[in-house]
Enzyme design. Sequence first.
Site, PDB file in Angstrom:
ATOM      1  N   ASP A 161       0.839  -1.190   0.000  1.00 50.27           N
ATOM      2  CA  ASP A 161       0.000   0.000   0.000  1.00 50.27           C
ATOM      3  C   ASP A 161       0.877   1.245   0.000  1.00 50.27           C
ATOM      4  O   ASP A 161       1.986   1.224  -0.539  1.00 50.27           O
ATOM      5  CB  ASP A 161      -0.957  -0.026   1.204  1.00 50.27           C
ATOM      6  CG  ASP A 161      -2.316   0.586   0.890  1.00 50.27           C
ATOM      7  OD1 ASP A 161      -2.382   1.823   0.825  1.00 50.27           O
ATOM      8  OD2 ASP A 161      -3.288  -0.167   0.702  1.00 50.27           O
ATOM      9  N   HIS A 219      -3.357   5.907   3.570  1.00 47.91           N
ATOM     10  CA  HIS A 219      -4.232   4.786   3.221  1.00 47.91           C
ATOM     11  C   HIS A 219      -3.712   3.467   3.792  1.00 47.91           C
ATOM     12  O   HIS A 219      -4.475   2.662   4.350  1.00 47.91           O
ATOM     13  CB  HIS A 219      -4.349   4.703   1.703  1.00 47.91           C
ATOM     14  CG  HIS A 219      -5.372   3.743   1.193  1.00 47.91           C
ATOM     15  ND1 HIS A 219      -5.076   2.425   0.888  1.00 47.91           N
ATOM     16  CD2 HIS A 219      -6.694   3.898   0.924  1.00 47.91           C
ATOM     17  CE1 HIS A 219      -6.165   1.824   0.442  1.00 47.91           C
ATOM     18  NE2 HIS A 219      -7.158   2.690   0.462  1.00 47.91           N
ATOM     19  N   SER A 246     -11.371  -1.395  -0.635  1.00 51.38           N
ATOM     20  CA  SER A 246     -10.067  -1.492   0.039  1.00 51.38           C
ATOM     21  C   SER A 246     -10.256  -1.897   1.493  1.00 51.38           C
ATOM     22  O   SER A 246      -9.521  -2.744   2.024  1.00 51.38           O
ATOM     23  CB  SER A 246      -9.336  -0.153  -0.020  1.00 51.38           C
ATOM     24  OG  SER A 246      -8.908   0.167  -1.314  1.00 51.38           O
TER      25      SER A 246
END
Length: 690
Positions: free
Chosen positions: A276, A310, A505
């Site tokens: 990520d 994120h 996600s």
Amino acid sequence: MNRRRLLGIRCALVALALSLVPAAPSAHAQLPPPPQLPGVNLAPVVNAGLDQVITLPGIATLTGAAIDDGLPIPPVLTTTWSQVSGPGTVSFSNPGALISTATFSESGAYVLRLTASDGALAAIDDVAVTVNPAVPPITDKIDPALLALMAADPQRLLPVIVEMQHPLPPFLGQANVSRALEALDLLRLYGIPVAGLSLIDGAAGFANAAGISAVSLVPTVAFIHHDATVGPRTSAEPPAIAPPDQLSEAYPRVVNADRVWQQGTTGGGVTVAILDSGIAEDADLVQPDNRLLASVNFADERLTSDPGGHGTHIAGIVAGNGSNSGGEFTGIAPQANVVDVRVLGSTGSGRISSVVRGIEWVLAHRTAYNIRVINLSFGAPATLPYRADPMSAAVEIAWRRGLVVVAASGNGGPDRDTVVTPGIDPYAITVGATDDRGTIGRGDDLLAWFSAWGSADSNAKPDLVAPGRRIVSLRVPGSALDVLFPDRVVVAQNGATYFRLTGTSMATAVVSGAAALLLQRRPTLTPDQVKALLVGTTQPYGEDSGQVLPDPIADGSGLLDAYAAVNTAPSGAPAPSGGLLFGTLQSVARVACVNQRLRPADGFARSLYPVLFGSPLNWKDPLAGGIFWPALTWDTLVWDSAAWDNFAWDSVLWDSVAWDSIVWDSVAWDSIAWDSIAWDSIAWDAFTLD
């Protein structure tokens, strides 16, 4: 003298670097010395080089030479390249220097002139250049998306992955590394190399239309992919304004993870690789014990641990232990370990090549950190079937090495066939999202409007769904997402701050956490068995919502049930121990195996060719396509896609494969000049999800 490679070549405006080198050792050596006549200024002596015949595309330099007698005083010797004749226009990279490159607008016969002047007198020399038409590329070796970009702007440098054919026996040294280095050499010759991808026998870099065409003509090249942008995908607005409902800190209870914790299973000892934007050292991951075991970077320059925010949010959903909030906000496997494999840049975008390289690193370090699960909470548009997709090939290799790969279906719903890659791969566990409305009860849950489903390969994707709307997890103060969406900061009862995000996600991380719980309980499970249990033990939802699914396959097998998965046995495996809950023995059902009789991706088959060479050849249909397959041996087999379709992959004894003979982490990546990488396609501020 300045030398450079001509990189931009237009189909109609063809950039050609011409090498005009005479037969003698040096053009300069051929120039006679000027006569010594004191006080008399003589014209310079100039040589433009030998005539040339070039077939497009060509890569070389345009070289001239000139000398002067030193008069007048002070001498001023200047040189200039110009066009005398030809069917099209010519431009020079540096017309005022002896060393230059020429750009031709079309093929044909040209005359170029080199003029030298000492300020008073000038001399000229001409060179004839015949430019033959370019050989057309082999289009079936080039990604259609890449062909469209080449046609739109032939001079533009495009990100590519060059994948090589399988090596031929005998296999000397490390065959996959040799192939990666060959691909790097091709990119060095026809473009700009970036990094080797030995996992898929290829390399990543940049090339323009002419360079890509030239590479396609090399017989050992299997395919040229567009190194597309990956990242968490944006979504359409909801069909109707969705009510905010409550924040979803309830998602562990929605999927019954809390019931698994009561059995003493919290993911301890199992490591999940989070590919990520990075992972920050949040208290929920490093206190009281540090469970963030390692951190590597395959994206742009990293000035902070997670500039995007994120990846840390995803890691908290998987393994946050609630230390900062007094247990109010907790992930699915609160004692699992994580490793940070950064493949997304600070704006939320990355490249397919970075993902492949990240998976290479995980394979090389899986034993050191007991990595059992890979979480891929992102995707790229699926422009190719999974069989030709490089990320699918990388996922399948990881899967065969014992790693469970969990991938997002994408946020492109509610339309059909919107699943992104690598979620399109049939081996991976692909996850869609539900809206749990912030309640523990499942009767009011909805399939989220943005949850992608279906693939062009007709694979029934996603495999299952998990909560993915308004999910509360870790916050990275000052990160890109934190700055862009200050309204999404969530304050715990004790004053600690967290962050909410929406998307597949988040749902993907929920399933990765459940996989960690399952693998702690039964560490000998294979990826196929883990998938069978997670997909085969789902629970119903939404019976009170009134929602009608767009298709029965839109939510896969249903909503994740971590408790049922942990307390169920796959076909042929012993029942789990420790199934006591509230004094009652949990009945043990069994689920069938998955991923049987699947045809793998092309890149997987090519990469495994040196490893499988010499093993028995087992065919699904001995007479498929009119070929008598049993008559073929490894030495006579042309290992093309027809052979892969007919090969009985389930007959391979994967546990006996000599995996250690493959080196997947040996081509340098740290030497990359990151400034040459275009991380430009997706930005966090494009997100509209709540």
